[in-house]
Motif scaffolding. Structure first.
Motif, PDB file in Angstrom:
ATOM      1  N   LYS A  31       0.836  -1.211   0.000  1.00 13.53           N
ATOM      2  CA  LYS A  31       0.000   0.000   0.000  1.00 13.53           C
ATOM      3  C   LYS A  31       0.869   1.260   0.000  1.00 13.53           C
ATOM      4  O   LYS A  31       1.726   1.448   0.853  1.00 13.53           O
ATOM      5  N   LYS A  32       0.609   2.127  -0.979  1.00 10.81           N
ATOM      6  CA  LYS A  32       1.330   3.392  -1.081  1.00 10.81           C
ATOM      7  C   LYS A  32       0.432   4.509  -0.536  1.00 10.81           C
ATOM      8  O   LYS A  32      -0.745   4.565  -0.884  1.00 10.81           O
ATOM      9  N   PRO A  33       0.978   5.387   0.315  1.00 12.42           N
ATOM     10  CA  PRO A  33       0.163   6.472   0.861  1.00 12.42           C
ATOM     11  C   PRO A  33      -0.335   7.431  -0.220  1.00 12.42           C
ATOM     12  O   PRO A  33      -1.389   8.024  -0.092  1.00 12.42           O
ATOM     13  N   SER A  34       0.452   7.564  -1.280  1.00  9.42           N
ATOM     14  CA  SER A  34       0.049   8.372  -2.431  1.00  9.42           C
ATOM     15  C   SER A  34       0.815   7.854  -3.640  1.00  9.42           C
ATOM     16  O   SER A  34       1.751   7.062  -3.503  1.00  9.42           O
ATOM     17  N   SER A  39       5.764   2.475  -0.853  1.00 11.27           N
ATOM     18  CA  SER A  39       5.093   1.622   0.130  1.00 11.27           C
ATOM     19  C   SER A  39       6.131   1.178   1.163  1.00 11.27           C
ATOM     20  O   SER A  39       7.346   1.363   0.976  1.00 11.27           O
ATOM     21  N   LEU A  40       5.647   0.557   2.235  1.00 10.41           N
ATOM     22  CA  LEU A  40       6.560  -0.031   3.225  1.00 10.41           C
ATOM     23  C   LEU A  40       7.468  -1.066   2.564  1.00 10.41           C
ATOM     24  O   LEU A  40       8.671  -1.108   2.821  1.00 10.41           O
ATOM     25  N   GLY A  41       6.876  -1.899   1.712  1.00 10.37           N
ATOM     26  CA  GLY A  41       7.674  -2.932   1.029  1.00 10.37           C
ATOM     27  C   GLY A  41       8.765  -2.332   0.174  1.00 10.37           C
ATOM     28  O   GLY A  41       9.899  -2.830   0.160  1.00 10.37           O
ATOM     29  N   GLN A  42       8.450  -1.263  -0.544  1.00  9.29           N
ATOM     30  CA  GLN A  42       9.464  -0.599  -1.373  1.00  9.29           C
ATOM     31  C   GLN A  42      10.577  -0.011  -0.517  1.00  9.29           C
ATOM     32  O   GLN A  42      11.745  -0.032  -0.910  1.00  9.29           O
ATOM     33  N   GLU A 101      15.024   3.498 -12.702  1.00  6.59           N
ATOM     34  CA  GLU A 101      16.327   3.128 -12.130  1.00  6.59           C
ATOM     35  C   GLU A 101      16.331   3.237 -10.611  1.00  6.59           C
ATOM     36  O   GLU A 101      17.071   2.534  -9.944  1.00  6.59           O
ATOM     37  N   TYR A 102      15.545   4.158 -10.066  1.00  4.74           N
ATOM     38  CA  TYR A 102      15.657   4.422  -8.636  1.00  4.74           C
ATOM     39  C   TYR A 102      14.478   3.915  -7.813  1.00  4.74           C
ATOM     40  O   TYR A 102      14.642   3.534  -6.675  1.00  4.74           O
ATOM     41  N   THR A 103      13.280   3.918  -8.381  1.00  4.62           N
ATOM     42  CA  THR A 103      12.112   3.497  -7.616  1.00  4.62           C
ATOM     43  C   THR A 103      12.157   1.984  -7.405  1.00  4.62           C
ATOM     44  O   THR A 103      12.173   1.226  -8.362  1.00  4.62           O
ATOM     45  N   PRO A 104      12.182   1.541  -6.133  1.00  4.11           N
ATOM     46  CA  PRO A 104      12.254   0.098  -5.884  1.00  4.11           C
ATOM     47  C   PRO A 104      10.958  -0.605  -6.287  1.00  4.11           C
ATOM     48  O   PRO A 104       9.873  -0.030  -6.211  1.00  4.11           O
ATOM     49  N   ALA A 105      11.104  -1.846  -6.682  1.00  2.00           N
ATOM     50  CA  ALA A 105       9.939  -2.670  -7.013  1.00  2.00           C
ATOM     51  C   ALA A 105       9.239  -3.070  -5.720  1.00  2.00           C
ATOM     52  O   ALA A 105       9.838  -3.048  -4.637  1.00  2.00           O
ATOM     53  N   GLN A 106       7.999  -3.461  -5.853  1.00  2.00           N
ATOM     54  CA  GLN A 106       7.279  -4.013  -4.709  1.00  2.00           C
ATOM     55  C   GLN A 106       7.872  -5.401  -4.420  1.00  2.00           C
ATOM     56  O   GLN A 106       8.230  -6.132  -5.336  1.00  2.00           O
ATOM     57  N   PRO A 107       7.974  -5.760  -3.151  1.00  2.00           N
ATOM     58  CA  PRO A 107       8.509  -7.094  -2.835  1.00  2.00           C
ATOM     59  C   PRO A 107       7.523  -8.185  -3.236  1.00  2.00           C
ATOM     60  O   PRO A 107       6.309  -7.987  -3.197  1.00  2.00           O
ATOM     61  N   HIS A 164      15.810   5.512   7.837  1.00  2.00           N
ATOM     62  CA  HIS A 164      14.518   5.062   7.317  1.00  2.00           C
ATOM     63  C   HIS A 164      13.553   4.601   8.403  1.00  2.00           C
ATOM     64  O   HIS A 164      12.382   4.326   8.107  1.00  2.00           O
ATOM     65  N   LEU A 165      13.988   4.560   9.660  1.00  2.00           N
ATOM     66  CA  LEU A 165      13.054   4.263  10.752  1.00  2.00           C
ATOM     67  C   LEU A 165      11.960   5.328  10.816  1.00  2.00           C
ATOM     68  O   LEU A 165      10.811   5.030  11.149  1.00  2.00           O
ATOM     69  N   HIS A 166      12.311   6.572  10.492  1.00  2.00           N
ATOM     70  CA  HIS A 166      11.312   7.652  10.449  1.00  2.00           C
ATOM     71  C   HIS A 166      10.222   7.307   9.429  1.00  2.00           C
ATOM     72  O   HIS A 166       9.034   7.486   9.694  1.00  2.00           O
ATOM     73  N   GLN A 167      10.653   6.847   8.266  1.00  2.00           N
ATOM     74  CA  GLN A 167       9.699   6.498   7.205  1.00  2.00           C
ATOM     75  C   GLN A 167       8.852   5.292   7.631  1.00  2.00           C
ATOM     76  O   GLN A 167       7.644   5.278   7.408  1.00  2.00           O
ATOM     77  N   LEU A 168       9.480   4.310   8.245  1.00  2.00           N
ATOM     78  CA  LEU A 168       8.753   3.142   8.716  1.00  2.00           C
ATOM     79  C   LEU A 168       7.628   3.570   9.667  1.00  2.00           C
ATOM     80  O   LEU A 168       6.475   3.165   9.504  1.00  2.00           O
ATOM     81  N   ASN A 169       7.971   4.411  10.629  1.00  2.00           N
ATOM     82  CA  ASN A 169       6.973   4.863  11.600  1.00  2.00           C
ATOM     83  C   ASN A 169       5.866   5.681  10.941  1.00  2.00           C
ATOM     84  O   ASN A 169       4.701   5.554  11.308  1.00  2.00           O
ATOM     85  N   ARG A 170       6.230   6.492   9.995  1.00  2.00           N
ATOM     86  CA  ARG A 170       5.233   7.312   9.293  1.00  2.00           C
ATOM     87  C   ARG A 170       4.302   6.439   8.458  1.00  2.00           C
ATOM     88  O   ARG A 170       3.086   6.615   8.471  1.00  2.00           O
ATOM     89  N   LEU A 171       4.872   5.467   7.730  1.00  2.00           N
ATOM     90  CA  LEU A 171       4.063   4.635   6.837  1.00  2.00           C
ATOM     91  C   LEU A 171       3.175   3.634   7.568  1.00  2.00           C
ATOM     92  O   LEU A 171       2.107   3.289   7.074  1.00  2.00           O
ATOM     93  N   LYS A 172       3.625   3.169   8.709  1.00  2.00           N
ATOM     94  CA  LYS A 172       2.792   2.175   9.415  1.00  2.00           C
ATOM     95  C   LYS A 172       1.634   2.858  10.138  1.00  2.00           C
ATOM     96  O   LYS A 172       0.697   2.198  10.562  1.00  2.00           O
ATOM     97  N   GLY A 173       1.720   4.212  10.244  1.00  2.00           N
ATOM     98  CA  GLY A 173       0.621   4.994  10.795  1.00  2.00           C
ATOM     99  C   GLY A 173       0.456   4.739  12.212  1.00  2.00           C
ATOM    100  O   GLY A 173      -0.252   4.755  13.028  1.00  2.00           O
TER     101      GLY A 173
END
Length: 173
Positions: A31-34, A39-42, A101-107, A164-173
């Motif tokens: 799930k992508k926030p926008s 996403s978390l997986g990316q 080249e830069y955007t990671p694929a979904q796992p 990236h812990l900041h991003q993890l916390n933000r994305l998991k809501g």
């Protein structure tokens, strides 16, 4: 921070990422926030790929030596100096335009993420005892920080995970 401490910190941060991963469904990981956010997986894929395909290979380039990495007197840029003096990346969101080249694929699976994170840890554990043997003038250019020596690339893996812990916390809501 010495390599053993860096590995210890990376083990703790990795354990946190893996513990968090257990609670997510594949739907939540994808799930992508926008549309223009990962996403978390990316984010997990990004951490793994950056370590395995950029940071660790650059340590290995420094270790291998050769004229392309021999940079006596070369210093990292001001941004790099600030980050390494602080021991962490700034707690800001860094947005890079989406690109193939830069955007990671979904796992494809959680197992892919677990295996990738464990592979990074394994490589870091293998490299840690060899860092003191790598001449400090052997450096590889970082696109934002300037030339980095093997020990700096090594520390950057752990700093990047913490960042990236900041991003993890933000994305998991």
């Amino acid at each position: 921070m010495n390599p053993v401490e860096i590995v210890r910190n990376l083990e703790k941060v990795t354990a946190h990422y893996l513990q968090e991963l257990e609670a997510f469904s594949m739907e939540q990981l994808h799930k992508k926030p926008s549309e223009d956010e990962w996403s978390l997986g990316q984010m997990y894929v990004h951490l793994i790929q950056t370590a395995l395909h950029m940071q660790i290979p650059n340590i290995e380039k420094c270790k291998a030596g050769g004229p392309e990495v021999n940079m006596p007197g070369a210093e990292m840029g001001e941004i790099g100096k600030g980050i390494f003096a602080q021991g962490s990346l700034p707690p800001i969101r860094i947005k890079i335009p989406a690109s193939p080249e830069y955007t990671p694929a979904q796992p494809a699976s959680k197992e892919e993420l677990v295996n990738g994170m464990q592979a990074v840890l394994e490589r870091m554990r293998e490299l840690a005892p060899t860092l003191d043997e790598i001449p400090p003038q052997h450096k590889v250019e970082h696109p934002g920080f300037g030339p980095l020596a093997a020990k700096e690339w090594f520390a950057l893996v752990e700093m990047h995970y913490r960042h990236h812990l900041h991003q993890l916390n933000r994305l998991k809501g």
